[in-house]
Design an enzyme around this catalytic site. Sequence first.
Site, mmCIF file in Angstrom:
data_model
loop_
_atom_site.group_PDB
_atom_site.id
_atom_site.type_symbol
_atom_site.label_atom_id
_atom_site.label_comp_id
_atom_site.label_asym_id
_atom_site.label_seq_id
_atom_site.Cartn_x
_atom_site.Cartn_y
_atom_site.Cartn_z
ATOM 1 C CG ASP A 103 -2.280 0.600 0.977
ATOM 2 O OD1 ASP A 103 -3.294 -0.061 1.285
ATOM 3 O OD2 ASP A 103 -2.310 1.725 0.435
ATOM 4 C CG ASP A 211 -4.462 5.862 0.780
ATOM 5 O OD1 ASP A 211 -4.381 6.942 1.397
ATOM 6 O OD2 ASP A 211 -5.394 5.054 0.912
ATOM 7 C CD GLU A 274 -8.632 4.872 -1.812
ATOM 8 O OE1 GLU A 274 -9.558 4.586 -1.029
ATOM 9 O OE2 GLU A 274 -7.635 5.553 -1.460
ATOM 10 C CG HIS A 346 -9.205 -0.770 4.331
ATOM 11 N ND1 HIS A 346 -8.995 -0.868 2.965
ATOM 12 C CD2 HIS A 346 -8.730 0.440 4.684
ATOM 13 C CE1 HIS A 346 -8.398 0.237 2.537
ATOM 14 N NE2 HIS A 346 -8.241 1.054 3.563
ATOM 15 C CG ASP A 347 -11.348 2.829 3.282
ATOM 16 O OD1 ASP A 347 -10.672 3.250 2.326
ATOM 17 O OD2 ASP A 347 -10.938 2.777 4.458
HETATM 18 O O1 TEU Z 1 -9.360 6.003 1.614
HETATM 19 C C1 TEU Z 1 -9.723 7.150 0.931
HETATM 20 C C2 TEU Z 1 -11.145 7.310 0.926
HETATM 21 O O2 TEU Z 1 -11.728 7.626 -0.015
HETATM 22 C C3 TEU Z 1 -11.805 6.954 2.142
HETATM 23 O O3 TEU Z 1 -11.474 7.849 3.084
HETATM 24 C C4 TEU Z 1 -13.272 6.971 1.975
HETATM 25 O O4 TEU Z 1 -13.750 8.141 1.516
HETATM 26 C C5 TEU Z 1 -13.886 6.759 3.256
HETATM 27 O O5 TEU Z 1 -13.244 5.791 3.911
HETATM 28 C C6 TEU Z 1 -15.275 6.327 3.028
HETATM 29 O O6 TEU Z 1 -15.816 6.136 4.239
HETATM 30 C C7 TEU Z 1 -7.978 5.785 1.730
HETATM 31 C C8 TEU Z 1 -7.760 4.558 2.585
HETATM 32 O O7 TEU Z 1 -8.328 3.457 1.935
HETATM 33 C C9 TEU Z 1 -8.416 4.831 3.922
HETATM 34 O O8 TEU Z 1 -8.389 3.695 4.749
HETATM 35 C C10 TEU Z 1 -7.674 5.966 4.583
HETATM 36 O O9 TEU Z 1 -8.338 6.300 5.761
HETATM 37 C C11 TEU Z 1 -7.641 7.180 3.659
HETATM 38 O O10 TEU Z 1 -7.318 6.875 2.312
HETATM 39 C C12 TEU Z 1 -6.544 8.124 4.116
HETATM 40 O O11 TEU Z 1 -5.295 7.503 3.927
#
Ligand code: TEU
Length: 580
Positions: A103, A211, A274, A346-347
């Site tokens: 990542d 990310d 992403e 995970h989000d």
């Molecule tokens: O996620 C980016 C992102 O779009 C998320 O924050 C999303 O909008 C949110 O989780 C929706 O609820 C990435 C990573 O995947 C996330 O885990 C991190 O928190 C974020 O970036 C910051 O690094």
Amino acid sequence: MTVSLPDAPWWASAVVYQVYPRSFADSDGDGIGDLRGIASKLDHLELLGVDVIWLSPVYPSPQDDAGYDISDYQGIDPTFGTLDDFDALLADVHARGMKLVMDLVVNHTSDEHPWFVESRSSQDHPKRDWYWWRPAREGMEAGQPGAEPTNWGSAFSGSAWQHDEVTGEYYLHLFSRKQPDLNWENPEVREALYAMMRWWLDRGVDGFRMDVINFISKDMAADGSLPDGDVPDGGLFGNGRPHFTCGPRIHEFLQEMHREVFAGRRSGLLTVGEMPGVTVDDAILFTDPARAEVDMVFQFEHVELDHGADKWDVRPLRLTDLKKSFGRWQLGLADVGWNSLYWDNHDAPRAVSRFGDDGEFRERSATMLATVLHLHRGTPYVYQGEELGMTGAHFERIDQYRDIESLNHFAEALEHGRATEESLLEALRASSRDNSRTPVQWDATENAGFTTGEPWIAVNPNYPEINAAEQHDNPSSVFHFYRSLITLRHAEPAVALGDFTMLMPDDEAVYAFLRRHGQTELLVLGNFSPEPRPVLISDTAAWTGAQLVLCNIDSGAVTDDSSLPELQPWEARVYRRQVG
Ligand code: TEU
């Protein structure tokens, strides 16, 4: 056995598995997953048949945002192990014929990263411009409400700017206060990051999941100022997204990164960006191989279709909306570029609880969702536990939550009297990221075999029924269904390369489409409803007698006579025939 597709990139027939290390497997009893825990479960991933493992961050981090706040890019957080543990895991993954991608979190660092510690030390420090520092808004006294350089809100509630007492200026953080944004306008920053990426590739990793990589170019004016965002009705802050999503220099930066990091390297690497807010047209530019930017992107359209005003305002998913969205992405990237395919990560709350039925029809809806997703054109991503049909956490109390986004939202909404505690808990039950962060359920022993210690987040109490050990021994389990899906992608070129045609676009219950490659055609059917539903396609007769390749219910129920039998609740079916 993966069929070789001479004129297609390797990842067209690959399946990627996302490991969220904190919740995967704990080897030392501290209640948090780690690298040796992952190594101890590689048999499970090899049996599943996945080709690539994506590791969410394992770097040294204060864990303010569960590792997406990195304080040292070229190390391993002691909670997860050591660089030797990492090398041993990588060697084991490669020995089993799989790949491992890291990542890459380079839109921001931790505020404990030495770069930021130096940058905040004084306005004249050589690394000051490695981050986004700005004075208070003209005519405002620094530290006063409204004095922030722009009115942007952070993704984790509050302002996107933090006032720094020491130097009197503000720094930008699109996520938490402990995640200051790096200034990619500064070539020194970019070179330092490219060197770090080369270091990991030289160590043998097979690529990167990047990310929020489309946030790195901000819409800065010639005088260095950044514009305010529009404030939605009743909003506390302005929406900065239009001013840093796919910004003015994003393609320049990604092409430079490709030249400085990937060009001339061995084939067999993977890069996935992403990209919240990315459009089909953007994605064609980002993933066109001729432009040498990234191999594929994570787009967010389908995971926001059930969002009202925001992710906490959940609305029922309309299947026709989902078909419109997926159909547009399939068509848009049919000739140039490539899609990634995912429900879970995970989000996001787990799809079986969100779009399926995690009660009576849990296994069926889990396997139906998988069938529909995996047989689209693109590279599928399986999130840990998805292959077991694990469900959302459905926590009852706020003290069970760990996710900064959820906790900050709860606190801010209560502070501003925007919702009751009960309605906020209901919103968290539906949408919190913690729904997908509970420990993987390996067996029916205490803590689901995840740890011998106290898990950092509660184990889902349904683990005695839902766990890997039970499913390994049960040929009709969700796990073995995923194995069949992955085997089909490896063996049937039409899955990797077939053209895509949406069927029944206006049906609110049945998702149906064709994949065609050469003389082979696949018909994929999925019933998104708890009722039996007819298959209303024009030439059903053409499919009677076709081979039933895959079905998520006891296929004995399926007869190949004159027409296609109606689909049972949450049923999925895949037919194959030779044409022309
Ligand atoms: O996620 C980016 C992102 O779009 C998320 O924050 C999303 O909008 C949110 O989780 C929706 O609820 C990435 C990573 O995947 C996330 O885990 C991190 O928190 C974020 O970036 C910051 O690094």
